[in-house]
Motif scaffolding. Structure first.
Motif, PDB file in Angstrom:
ATOM      1  N   SER A 269      -3.311  87.693  75.329  1.00 14.57           N
ATOM      2  CA  SER A 269      -4.512  89.088  75.750  1.00 14.57           C
ATOM      3  C   SER A 269      -4.115  90.603  74.911  1.00 14.57           C
ATOM      4  CB  SER A 269      -4.393  89.408  77.367  1.00 14.57           C
ATOM      5  OG  SER A 269      -5.387  90.537  77.678  1.00 14.57           O
ATOM      6  N   PRO A 270      -4.704  91.096  74.298  1.00 13.27           N
ATOM      7  CA  PRO A 270      -6.775  91.240  73.727  1.00 13.27           C
ATOM      8  C   PRO A 270      -6.636  88.872  73.659  1.00 13.27           C
ATOM      9  CG  PRO A 270      -5.895  92.233  72.911  1.00 13.27           C
ATOM     10  CD  PRO A 270      -5.097  92.193  73.334  1.00 13.27           C
ATOM     11  N   GLY A 271      -8.316  88.634  73.914  1.00 13.34           N
ATOM     12  CA  GLY A 271      -8.419  87.582  73.312  1.00 13.34           C
ATOM     13  C   GLY A 271      -9.435  86.576  72.991  1.00 13.34           C
ATOM     14  N   TYR A 272      -9.880  85.750  72.093  1.00  9.06           N
ATOM     15  CA  TYR A 272     -11.412  85.610  72.691  1.00  9.06           C
ATOM     16  C   TYR A 272     -11.049  84.805  73.865  1.00  9.06           C
ATOM     17  CZ  TYR A 272     -15.106  82.360  71.417  1.00  9.06           C
ATOM     18  OH  TYR A 272     -16.543  81.586  70.740  1.00  9.06           O
TER      19      TYR A 272
ATOM     20  N   THR B  69      -8.409  92.099  66.959  1.00  7.92           N
ATOM     21  CA  THR B  69      -7.398  92.496  66.875  1.00  7.92           C
ATOM     22  C   THR B  69      -7.292  92.376  65.304  1.00  7.92           C
ATOM     23  OG1 THR B  69      -5.788  90.687  67.369  1.00  7.92           O
ATOM     24  CG2 THR B  69      -5.974  92.211  68.756  1.00  7.92           C
ATOM     25  N   GLY B  70      -7.724  90.778  64.717  1.00  8.79           N
ATOM     26  CA  GLY B  70      -7.391  90.935  63.470  1.00  8.79           C
ATOM     27  C   GLY B  70      -5.958  90.406  62.644  1.00  8.79           C
ATOM     28  N   THR B  71      -4.858  90.620  63.573  1.00  9.13           N
ATOM     29  CA  THR B  71      -4.167  90.823  63.911  1.00  9.13           C
ATOM     30  C   THR B  71      -2.884  88.898  63.346  1.00  9.13           C
ATOM     31  OG1 THR B  71      -3.017  90.410  65.662  1.00  9.13           O
ATOM     32  CG2 THR B  71      -3.112  93.101  64.364  1.00  9.13           C
ATOM     33  N   MET B  72      -1.926  89.011  62.833  1.00  7.64           N
ATOM     34  CA  MET B  72      -1.786  87.471  62.800  1.00  7.64           C
ATOM     35  C   MET B  72       0.307  87.257  63.082  1.00  7.64           C
ATOM     36  SD  MET B  72      -2.437  86.464  59.103  1.00  7.64           S
ATOM     37  CE  MET B  72      -1.562  87.061  57.242  1.00  7.64           C
ATOM     38  N   LEU B  73       0.175  86.050  63.479  1.00  9.59           N
ATOM     39  CA  LEU B  73       1.819  86.406  62.900  1.00  9.59           C
ATOM     40  C   LEU B  73       2.260  85.809  61.563  1.00  9.59           C
ATOM     41  CD1 LEU B  73       1.570  83.020  65.652  1.00  9.59           C
ATOM     42  CD2 LEU B  73       2.856  84.916  65.912  1.00  9.59           C
ATOM     43  N   GLU B  74       3.653  86.206  61.644  1.00  7.97           N
ATOM     44  CA  GLU B  74       4.097  86.238  60.872  1.00  7.97           C
ATOM     45  C   GLU B  74       5.160  84.643  60.441  1.00  7.97           C
ATOM     46  OE1 GLU B  74       4.817  88.026  63.320  1.00  7.97           O
ATOM     47  OE2 GLU B  74       5.727  89.965  63.011  1.00  7.97           O
ATOM     48  N   PRO B  75       5.118  84.791  59.431  1.00  9.23           N
ATOM     49  CA  PRO B  75       5.588  82.949  59.608  1.00  9.23           C
ATOM     50  C   PRO B  75       7.158  82.903  59.949  1.00  9.23           C
ATOM     51  CG  PRO B  75       4.877  83.587  56.807  1.00  9.23           C
ATOM     52  CD  PRO B  75       4.935  84.654  58.555  1.00  9.23           C
ATOM     53  N   GLU B  76       7.589  83.488  60.059  1.00  8.24           N
ATOM     54  CA  GLU B  76       8.958  83.742  60.386  1.00  8.24           C
ATOM     55  C   GLU B  76       8.211  83.410  62.572  1.00  8.24           C
ATOM     56  OE1 GLU B  76       8.545  86.228  58.297  1.00  8.24           O
ATOM     57  OE2 GLU B  76       9.298  85.492  56.884  1.00  8.24           O
ATOM     58  N   ARG B  77       7.967  84.365  62.810  1.00  7.36           N
ATOM     59  CA  ARG B  77       7.395  84.323  64.227  1.00  7.36           C
ATOM     60  C   ARG B  77       6.726  82.824  64.786  1.00  7.36           C
ATOM     61  NH1 ARG B  77       4.416  88.607  68.076  1.00  7.36           N
ATOM     62  NH2 ARG B  77       5.003  89.543  65.883  1.00  7.36           N
ATOM     63  N   LEU B  78       5.821  82.519  63.550  1.00  3.70           N
ATOM     64  CA  LEU B  78       5.196  81.538  63.869  1.00  3.70           C
ATOM     65  C   LEU B  78       6.294  80.497  64.180  1.00  3.70           C
ATOM     66  CD1 LEU B  78       2.602  79.498  64.070  1.00  3.70           C
ATOM     67  CD2 LEU B  78       2.433  79.726  61.508  1.00  3.70           C
ATOM     68  N   SER B  79       7.521  79.995  62.903  1.00  2.52           N
ATOM     69  CA  SER B  79       8.051  79.583  62.952  1.00  2.52           C
ATOM     70  C   SER B  79       8.750  78.943  64.363  1.00  2.52           C
ATOM     71  CB  SER B  79       9.140  79.216  61.518  1.00  2.52           C
ATOM     72  OG  SER B  79       9.800  78.460  62.157  1.00  2.52           O
TER      73      SER B  79
ATOM     74  N   ASP C  14      -5.071  77.742  66.392  1.00  3.55           N
ATOM     75  CA  ASP C  14      -7.140  78.157  66.365  1.00  3.55           C
ATOM     76  C   ASP C  14      -6.779  79.116  64.877  1.00  3.55           C
ATOM     77  OD1 ASP C  14      -9.048  79.309  65.555  1.00  3.55           O
ATOM     78  OD2 ASP C  14      -9.036  80.711  67.811  1.00  3.55           O
ATOM     79  N   GLU C  15      -7.411  78.572  63.648  1.00  4.82           N
ATOM     80  CA  GLU C  15      -7.110  79.711  62.342  1.00  4.82           C
ATOM     81  C   GLU C  15      -8.350  79.082  61.171  1.00  4.82           C
ATOM     82  OE1 GLU C  15      -3.887  76.708  60.550  1.00  4.82           O
ATOM     83  OE2 GLU C  15      -2.490  76.871  62.145  1.00  4.82           O
ATOM     84  N   ILE C  16      -9.085  79.408  62.361  1.00  5.48           N
ATOM     85  CA  ILE C  16     -10.919  79.850  61.860  1.00  5.48           C
ATOM     86  C   ILE C  16     -10.794  81.166  60.846  1.00  5.48           C
ATOM     87  CG2 ILE C  16     -11.188  80.988  64.026  1.00  5.48           C
ATOM     88  CD1 ILE C  16     -14.506  79.902  64.145  1.00  5.48           C
TER      89      ILE C  16
ATOM     90  N   SER D  88      -4.988  83.003  65.114  1.00  8.25           N
ATOM     91  CA  SER D  88      -3.745  83.775  64.326  1.00  8.25           C
ATOM     92  C   SER D  88      -4.819  83.441  62.749  1.00  8.25           C
ATOM     93  CB  SER D  88      -2.171  83.275  63.310  1.00  8.25           C
ATOM     94  OG  SER D  88      -1.737  84.505  62.885  1.00  8.25           O
ATOM     95  N   PRO D  89      -5.084  84.652  61.821  1.00  2.95           N
ATOM     96  CA  PRO D  89      -5.561  86.142  62.645  1.00  2.95           C
ATOM     97  C   PRO D  89      -5.969  85.970  63.345  1.00  2.95           C
ATOM     98  CG  PRO D  89      -6.142  86.170  60.446  1.00  2.95           C
ATOM     99  CD  PRO D  89      -5.596  84.804  60.349  1.00  2.95           C
ATOM    100  N   ALA D  90      -6.995  86.848  64.372  1.00  4.15           N
ATOM    101  CA  ALA D  90      -7.115  86.509  65.891  1.00  4.15           C
ATOM    102  C   ALA D  90      -8.155  87.170  65.923  1.00  4.15           C
ATOM    103  CB  ALA D  90      -5.682  87.637  66.724  1.00  4.15           C
ATOM    104  N   ASN D  91      -9.376  86.698  67.165  1.00  2.69           N
ATOM    105  CA  ASN D  91      -9.809  87.642  66.743  1.00  2.69           C
ATOM    106  C   ASN D  91     -10.290  88.624  68.667  1.00  2.69           C
ATOM    107  OD1 ASN D  91     -12.603  88.457  68.371  1.00  2.69           O
ATOM    108  ND2 ASN D  91     -14.128  86.966  68.148  1.00  2.69           N
TER     109      ASN D  91
END
Length: 368
Positions: A106-109, A162-172, A188-190, A157-160
């Motif tokens: 949150s926030p999120g779609y 905010t437009g922000t996304m996870l760095e590869p390290e945090r995603l891992s 969700d990789e839309i 990620s990127p998000a609706n």
């Protein structure tokens, strides 16, 4: 949608509205997609397809993962869906039982939580903020599991909005956390393809069991065509196939043919992206000058999420006034974040650059 309806009413009365409320490209489907369908209308009966989708389209999506991410995804694990929305329904039904809890940022779609509730499942919100770049942390996921007994996690990620996304390290790290805790991870990789400083990473590079959902709506500029896809582990393919057969029969044949053609329109799609990049820079420079200076970092998608708490504590009313006074339509943050959304506005920059310039001009005069 309420803002869009109000904007349409103004337009029906003869007024020009700058549309920054809806997350859809102003551009049509790429020419190659339209040409593919045009030919099929003469040569193809456009009947039902297999529930999993047309095999040439599934194979082309698999090639896309190899070309874009260097990830080997067998076509047999790809399921073509009626937009990403159908993908969420199929995933939630396949993975979770009635009453199960699923974590969402949150926030999120907002449709994530509404679909979960409609299916009798329970969303658990993980609050994010500037200190985590509006994305969850592995520690927050672990806390949600400990406190709420979550069965899964969904992150865009990127998000609706905010437009922000996870760095590869945090995603891992988040993928590893979900695997250790026995949680399903839905990615969700839309908005992949629509990043401006660094490319987005797919969850499949870090967790082969991740459920990836994508669509032709955003990067491919095909919102109304209602066609998307899922990538799922082998053991889920038959389950989701049965669900799809009963719920949808198949995604529209016409849309699948156009989607296959869209992969031949990459040059056109990259030109669209350059317009979004120009719009983004224009607004990042122009909005702060008129008082919208608290903007969440915008890594991707085509949104700017602005903190307007210094201007209002009622963003729905503020957005309504802005639309009524100067014909600029933006989305209040309340649906994206039920706790803090009244202090935020989302601006979409998926339209024409001339519209973005006009919006800044109107806002400048209005704020004076």
């Amino acid at each position: 949608m309420d803002v869009m309806r109000a904007a349409a009413a103004k337009e029906a009365a003869g007024e020009r509205v700058i549309h920054m409320e809806v997350g859809q490209p102003a551009t049509p489907a790429p020419k190659a997609a339209r040409e593919a369908l045009r030919q099929a209308l003469d040569d193809n009966s456009l009947g039902y397809t297999l529930a999993l989708g047309m095999e040439p389209l599934r194979a082309r999506i698999a090639q896309h993962y190899q070309d874009t991410y260097g990830v080997d995804v067998p076509a047999e694990r790809i399921i073509v869906t009626t937009g990403s929305s159908a993908g969420f329904i199929l995933a939630f039904l396949a993975l979770f039982d009635h009453g199960d809890t699923v974590a969402l940022p949150s926030p999120g779609y907002p449709c994530y939580r509404q679909i979960l509730r409609a299916l009798g499942q329970q969303p658990v919100m993980i609050e994010t903020g500037p200190n985590t770049r509006w994305m969850p942390t592995p520690e927050a996921v672990e806390a949600a599991h400990s406190e709420k007994g979550i069965r899964g996690l969904l992150i865009a990620s990127p998000a609706n909005p905010t437009g922000t996304m996870l760095e590869p390290e945090r995603l891992s790290e988040i993928c590893a956390t979900c695997q250790r805790l026995g949680l399903w991870f839905i990615s969700d990789e839309i908005y992949h393809g629509l990043t401006y400083e660094a490319p987005a990473a797919t969850a499949l590079a870090h967790n082969d069991d991740a459920i990836v959902i994508n669509s032709f709506s955003k990067y491919f500029s095909m919102t109304g065509w209602r066609v998307g896809w899922m990538v799922v582990p082998d053991r889920l393919v038959r389950t989701i196939e049965r669900l799809a057969q009963n719920l949808y029969i198949s995604a529209p044949a016409a849309s699948q043919i156009a989607a296959l053609g869209a992969f031949d329109g990459m040059e056109e799609l990259e030109a669209n992206k350059r317009v979004y990049a120009e719009n983004r820079e224009l607004l990042l420079a122009g909005l702060p000058k008129v008082g919208f200076d608290r903007i969440v970092p915008a890594d991707g998608a085509f949104y700017l999420y602005c903190d307007v708490s210094h201007l209002t504590d009622d963003s729905p009313s503020f957005a309504a006034r802005m639309l009524n006074d100067i014909g600029v339509a933006a989305t209040p943050g309340l649906d994206f974040d039920t706790e803090r959304g009244a202090q935020y506005l989302r601006f979409s920059y998926a339209g024409a650059t001339s519209d973005m310039e006009e919006a800044v001009k109107r806002l400048t005069n209005w704020r004076r």
